[in-house]
Design a protein around this motif. Structure first.
Motif, PDB file in Angstrom:
ATOM      1  N   LEU A 244       1.620 -48.151   4.095  1.00 57.79           N
ATOM      2  CA  LEU A 244       1.842 -48.400   2.664  1.00 57.79           C
ATOM      3  C   LEU A 244       0.541 -48.490   1.867  1.00 57.79           C
ATOM      4  CD1 LEU A 244       4.621 -51.135   2.965  1.00 57.79           C
ATOM      5  CD2 LEU A 244       4.946 -48.760   2.239  1.00 57.79           C
ATOM      6  N   THR A 245      -0.517 -49.026   2.485  1.00 62.16           N
ATOM      7  CA  THR A 245      -1.724 -49.356   1.702  1.00 62.16           C
ATOM      8  C   THR A 245      -2.971 -48.580   2.102  1.00 62.16           C
ATOM      9  OG1 THR A 245      -2.322 -51.154   3.228  1.00 62.16           O
ATOM     10  CG2 THR A 245      -0.847 -51.709   1.406  1.00 62.16           C
ATOM     11  N   GLY A 246      -2.945 -47.885   3.239  1.00 60.87           N
ATOM     12  CA  GLY A 246      -4.161 -47.230   3.725  1.00 60.87           C
ATOM     13  C   GLY A 246      -4.554 -46.015   2.889  1.00 60.87           C
ATOM     14  N   HIS A 247      -5.788 -45.543   3.128  1.00 55.77           N
ATOM     15  CA  HIS A 247      -6.234 -44.296   2.511  1.00 55.77           C
ATOM     16  C   HIS A 247      -5.534 -43.121   3.201  1.00 55.77           C
ATOM     17  CE1 HIS A 247      -9.130 -46.388   0.083  1.00 55.77           C
ATOM     18  NE2 HIS A 247      -9.653 -46.959   1.160  1.00 55.77           N
ATOM     19  N   ARG A 248      -5.824 -41.926   2.755  1.00 59.19           N
ATOM     20  CA  ARG A 248      -5.023 -40.770   3.146  1.00 59.19           C
ATOM     21  C   ARG A 248      -4.909 -40.604   4.664  1.00 59.19           C
ATOM     22  NH1 ARG A 248      -5.942 -34.476   1.231  1.00 59.19           N
ATOM     23  NH2 ARG A 248      -4.077 -33.648   2.255  1.00 59.19           N
ATOM     24  N   ILE A 249      -6.064 -40.518   5.368  1.00 56.14           N
ATOM     25  CA  ILE A 249      -6.025 -40.278   6.813  1.00 56.14           C
ATOM     26  C   ILE A 249      -5.410 -41.466   7.535  1.00 56.14           C
ATOM     27  CG2 ILE A 249      -7.437 -39.868   8.878  1.00 56.14           C
ATOM     28  CD1 ILE A 249      -9.401 -38.364   7.095  1.00 56.14           C
ATOM     29  N   ALA A 250      -5.837 -42.677   7.134  1.00 54.52           N
ATOM     30  CA  ALA A 250      -5.300 -43.890   7.764  1.00 54.52           C
ATOM     31  C   ALA A 250      -3.788 -43.997   7.543  1.00 54.52           C
ATOM     32  CB  ALA A 250      -6.003 -45.119   7.210  1.00 54.52           C
ATOM     33  N   ARG A 251      -3.350 -43.606   6.354  1.00 52.22           N
ATOM     34  CA  ARG A 251      -1.912 -43.680   6.039  1.00 52.22           C
ATOM     35  C   ARG A 251      -1.108 -42.711   6.916  1.00 52.22           C
ATOM     36  NH1 ARG A 251       0.151 -43.611  -0.119  1.00 52.22           N
ATOM     37  NH2 ARG A 251      -1.024 -45.561  -0.008  1.00 52.22           N
ATOM     38  N   ILE A 252      -1.637 -41.500   7.083  1.00 50.40           N
ATOM     39  CA  ILE A 252      -0.933 -40.494   7.892  1.00 50.40           C
ATOM     40  C   ILE A 252      -0.848 -40.944   9.348  1.00 50.40           C
ATOM     41  CG2 ILE A 252      -1.058 -38.135   8.805  1.00 50.40           C
ATOM     42  CD1 ILE A 252      -2.342 -37.350   6.084  1.00 50.40           C
ATOM     43  N   LEU A 253      -1.999 -41.390   9.899  1.00 53.08           N
ATOM     44  CA  LEU A 253      -2.023 -41.824  11.295  1.00 53.08           C
ATOM     45  C   LEU A 253      -1.118 -43.038  11.520  1.00 53.08           C
ATOM     46  CD1 LEU A 253      -5.845 -41.441  12.093  1.00 53.08           C
ATOM     47  CD2 LEU A 253      -3.969 -39.991  12.884  1.00 53.08           C
ATOM     48  N   SER A 254      -1.174 -43.990  10.587  1.00 54.60           N
ATOM     49  CA  SER A 254      -0.334 -45.185  10.715  1.00 54.60           C
ATOM     50  C   SER A 254       1.137 -44.832  10.591  1.00 54.60           C
ATOM     51  CB  SER A 254      -0.710 -46.220   9.647  1.00 54.60           C
ATOM     52  OG  SER A 254      -2.046 -46.621   9.786  1.00 54.60           O
ATOM     53  N   GLY A 255       1.450 -43.850   9.734  1.00 55.06           N
ATOM     54  CA  GLY A 255       2.830 -43.407   9.592  1.00 55.06           C
ATOM     55  C   GLY A 255       3.361 -42.784  10.869  1.00 55.06           C
ATOM     56  N   VAL A 256       2.511 -42.019  11.554  1.00 50.24           N
ATOM     57  CA  VAL A 256       2.908 -41.417  12.831  1.00 50.24           C
ATOM     58  C   VAL A 256       3.190 -42.505  13.866  1.00 50.24           C
ATOM     59  CG1 VAL A 256       2.103 -39.997  14.757  1.00 50.24           C
ATOM     60  CG2 VAL A 256       1.683 -39.254  12.409  1.00 50.24           C
ATOM     61  N   VAL A 257       2.288 -43.497  13.933  1.00 53.52           N
ATOM     62  CA  VAL A 257       2.486 -44.610  14.873  1.00 53.52           C
ATOM     63  C   VAL A 257       3.765 -45.373  14.534  1.00 53.52           C
ATOM     64  CG1 VAL A 257       1.515 -46.775  15.742  1.00 53.52           C
ATOM     65  CG2 VAL A 257       0.013 -44.827  15.296  1.00 53.52           C
ATOM     66  N   LEU A 258       3.996 -45.579  13.239  1.00 60.16           N
ATOM     67  CA  LEU A 258       5.197 -46.297  12.798  1.00 60.16           C
ATOM     68  C   LEU A 258       6.468 -45.581  13.260  1.00 60.16           C
ATOM     69  CD1 LEU A 258       6.364 -48.633  11.055  1.00 60.16           C
ATOM     70  CD2 LEU A 258       6.301 -47.056   9.110  1.00 60.16           C
ATOM     71  N   VAL A 259       6.492 -44.279  13.107  1.00 60.21           N
ATOM     72  CA  VAL A 259       7.658 -43.491  13.528  1.00 60.21           C
ATOM     73  C   VAL A 259       7.853 -43.592  15.048  1.00 60.21           C
ATOM     74  CG1 VAL A 259       8.585 -41.157  13.733  1.00 60.21           C
ATOM     75  CG2 VAL A 259       7.568 -41.912  11.582  1.00 60.21           C
ATOM     76  N   LEU A 260       6.748 -43.485  15.801  1.00 57.90           N
ATOM     77  CA  LEU A 260       6.828 -43.587  17.264  1.00 57.90           C
ATOM     78  C   LEU A 260       7.402 -44.941  17.688  1.00 57.90           C
ATOM     79  CD1 LEU A 260       3.405 -41.993  18.293  1.00 57.90           C
ATOM     80  CD2 LEU A 260       5.672 -41.036  18.707  1.00 57.90           C
ATOM     81  N   LEU A 261       6.927 -46.008  17.039  1.00 56.70           N
ATOM     82  CA  LEU A 261       7.408 -47.357  17.372  1.00 56.70           C
ATOM     83  C   LEU A 261       8.886 -47.508  17.046  1.00 56.70           C
ATOM     84  CD1 LEU A 261       4.385 -49.461  16.045  1.00 56.70           C
ATOM     85  CD2 LEU A 261       4.979 -49.071  18.427  1.00 56.70           C
ATOM     86  N   LEU A 262       9.302 -46.968  15.907  1.00 58.63           N
ATOM     87  CA  LEU A 262      10.706 -47.081  15.498  1.00 58.63           C
ATOM     88  C   LEU A 262      11.628 -46.240  16.382  1.00 58.63           C
ATOM     89  CD1 LEU A 262      10.324 -47.000  11.601  1.00 58.63           C
ATOM     90  CD2 LEU A 262      10.953 -48.955  13.023  1.00 58.63           C
ATOM     91  N   LEU A 263      11.090 -45.196  16.985  1.00 66.21           N
ATOM     92  CA  LEU A 263      11.895 -44.385  17.910  1.00 66.21           C
ATOM     93  C   LEU A 263      12.155 -45.121  19.226  1.00 66.21           C
ATOM     94  CD1 LEU A 263      10.330 -40.824  17.472  1.00 66.21           C
ATOM     95  CD2 LEU A 263      12.644 -41.525  16.845  1.00 66.21           C
TER      96      LEU A 263
ATOM     97  N   SER B 282      -3.407 -48.439  20.719  1.00 65.00           N
ATOM     98  CA  SER B 282      -2.712 -48.955  21.904  1.00 65.00           C
ATOM     99  C   SER B 282      -1.205 -48.943  21.697  1.00 65.00           C
ATOM    100  CB  SER B 282      -3.195 -50.375  22.229  1.00 65.00           C
ATOM    101  OG  SER B 282      -2.894 -51.262  21.171  1.00 65.00           O
ATOM    102  N   GLY B 283      -0.774 -49.261  20.463  1.00 60.00           N
ATOM    103  CA  GLY B 283       0.650 -49.198  20.155  1.00 60.00           C
ATOM    104  C   GLY B 283       1.190 -47.783  20.286  1.00 60.00           C
ATOM    105  N   ALA B 284       0.414 -46.808  19.824  1.00 57.21           N
ATOM    106  CA  ALA B 284       0.832 -45.401  19.915  1.00 57.21           C
ATOM    107  C   ALA B 284       0.928 -44.953  21.370  1.00 57.21           C
ATOM    108  CB  ALA B 284      -0.163 -44.521  19.156  1.00 57.21           C
ATOM    109  N   ILE B 285      -0.056 -45.359  22.184  1.00 59.81           N
ATOM    110  CA  ILE B 285      -0.056 -44.981  23.607  1.00 59.81           C
ATOM    111  C   ILE B 285       1.177 -45.543  24.300  1.00 59.81           C
ATOM    112  CG2 ILE B 285      -1.248 -45.343  25.812  1.00 59.81           C
ATOM    113  CD1 ILE B 285      -3.890 -45.264  24.171  1.00 59.81           C
TER     114      ILE B 285
END
Length: 473
Positions: free
Chosen positions: A52-71, A1-4
């Motif tokens: 910071l703490t997720g597994h590989r796929i979760a970390r990548i997806l969360s990183g994308v959401v993080l960047v979107l939120l910071l933008l 929802s945050g990403a959307i």
């Protein structure tokens, strides 16, 4: 929802999708950038935690959401959201890097260096806060005034408050008393307004349901933080960061008045509490009994929903000023919508325009208990004036002018009422007071009011200078 929501906001910034508000280009799916930024900032610490703490796929997806939120978040220009983001992300980073233990060890080894660094950081933070304050100084001053006036309500109703849902009406009365008590600075008069909320949920909770209500609310919050602290869940730190960010944002806005944010707050509280082992049958029975009252409450709202739809269709005729048709239909809707100040205000106006000033004032008095809008008092004053009850009209116009002292219209109506009732000296002094005032938002209407007041003063001065002519009139 945050990403959307973040993608939605980016699309609005680049002009691909329309905003939900005519004055702001960035709102996401919300009606205002304020609640939108609050929703984003509550997701940010969770995204950072899983990055910071997720597994590989979760970390990548969360990183994308993080960047979107910071933008998107800086573009909202919400200072409360920025402070909330620093708080929530600071908690996540502090826990991940064990900053407390590291700083404690460094302080023991390098006391002088750490002390100087701490002082420098303090001055840097102070300067940053001052800069954030001056970014929207009038807005900050306006909120400070709201909190100051709200404190008078807490003082007068400390235990039980003014009543749930009655903040706006009580605030209007309190602000009128505040400006009537003594001469206030011009800056305070200029930033005064008629808010529907306190722009601080802790202040609003204390104002509406008293210190007892605030203590109960804080007990829930402290319980959630304690439960998360003793939880073995890896997600607990992210949830604590998000809940802390939400609460910091709640100090500067009105998230509990926006349903998606209220739902988000409830979910964050629930996620802070670890799951307790128990019987599935008992859990099923508990949730069944919990669901039943919710179901009956939801199904019982169909009649109210239809009333809202009928009100919306009637507003077309109200805006066209076809009051004779509208007033009867509003009377039918009144039992279902009498807790809506906007509806009561429109109904009161319909009654006033159809020659029912006394009934109009009864409805507008109900509206004044739920709203701080001085226009309610203006219409009441005009009703009293129609009924030749000039003392009551004077009281209504004076209260309206003190509720929001930067508005000229109440003084304009007051001067006209004095002129009609033969109170010429009061009419002239009120007209001069209006001419001295600087409107918050200059417009053609304010200029026209000033011209009318200048004409009123000039006419009476001319009559005073020609008493024979005045006698002939």
């Amino acid at each position: 929802s945050g990403a959307i929501e973040a993608i939605w906001g980016l699309a609005q910034l680049y002009g691909f999708t329309p905003s939900q508000h005519s004055r702001f280009e960035l709102t996401g799916s919300f009606f205002n950038p304020g609640p939108y930024s609050g929703f984003l900032v509550a997701i940010l610490p969770i995204a950072l935690h899983y990055t910071l703490t997720g597994h590989r796929i979760a970390r990548i997806l969360s990183g994308v959401v993080l960047v979107l939120l910071l933008l998107v978040l800086p573009a909202t220009l919400s200072r409360g959201a920025w402070l909330a983001a620093l708080t929530g992300c600071g908690i996540v980073l502090s826990n991940y890097f064990h900053l407390y233990n590291r700083l404690k060890a460094l302080f023991q080894k390098h006391k002088l260096t750490i002390s100087i660094t701490t002082i420098c950081i303090f001055f840097l933070v102070t300067g940053t806060l001052i800069g954030i304050y001056h970014l929207k100084k009038e807005s900050a001053d306006g909120r400070w005034l709201i909190w100051k006036v709200s404190s008078t309500l807490v003082t007068s109703h400390p235990i039980t408050g003014v009543g749930f849902g009655h903040f706006a009406g009580a605030y209007g009365e309190a602000q009128a008393a505040y400006f009537a008590a003594e001469k206030r600075p011009a800056g305070e008069e200029l930033v005064a307004d008629a808010p529907e909320t306190a722009f601080n949920e802790f202040v609003q909770i204390t104002t509406e349901i008293g210190i007892i209500g605030l203590l109960l609310f804080l007990t829930i919050i402290i319980g959630a933080f304690k439960a998360a602290r003793h939880s073995n869940s890896k997600a607990a730190t992210g949830m604590v960061g998000s809940l802390a960010a939400f609460l910091v944002f709640a100090c500067f806005s009105y998230p509990f008045n926006v349903l998606p944010l209220l739902v988000l707050f409830t979910l964050l509280l629930a996620q802070c509490t670890p799951m307790q082992p128990g019987s599935r049958w008992l859990s099923g029975i508990f949730y069944t009994f919990l669901f039943l009252p919710v179901y009956f409450l939801a199904t019982g709202q169909q009649e109210r929903e239809q009333a809202y739809k009928r009100w919306k269709s009637e507003q077309i005729y109200f805006n066209m000023q076809i009051f004779e048709r509208t007033v009867d239909n509003y009377k039918k809707l009144y039992p279902l919508l009498k807790d809506q100040p906007a509806f009561l205000f429109e109904y009161g106006q319909c009654l006033s325009r159809t020659g029912q000033p006394e009934t109009s004032n009864l409805i507008l008095e109900e509206a004044s208990q739920l709203s701080a809008d001085p226009m309610i008092r203006n219409i009441m004053g005009k009703n009293y004036q129609t009924m030749k009850q000039y003392t009551q009209a004077e009281s209504a116009f004076l209260k309206a002018s003190r509720m929001v002292p930067n508005r000229l219209y109440p003084l304009y109506l007051l001067a006209q009422m004095y002129n009609e009732s033969g109170q010429i000296d009061k009419a002239i002094s009120t007209a001069r007071l209006l001419l001295e005032k600087v409107p918050k938002v200059p417009s053609s209407a304010t200029e026209e009011m000033k011209r009318d007041m200048q004409k009123l003063i000039k006419d009476h001065q001319h009559e005073h200078a020609n008493p024979t002519y005045h006698g002939q009139l």
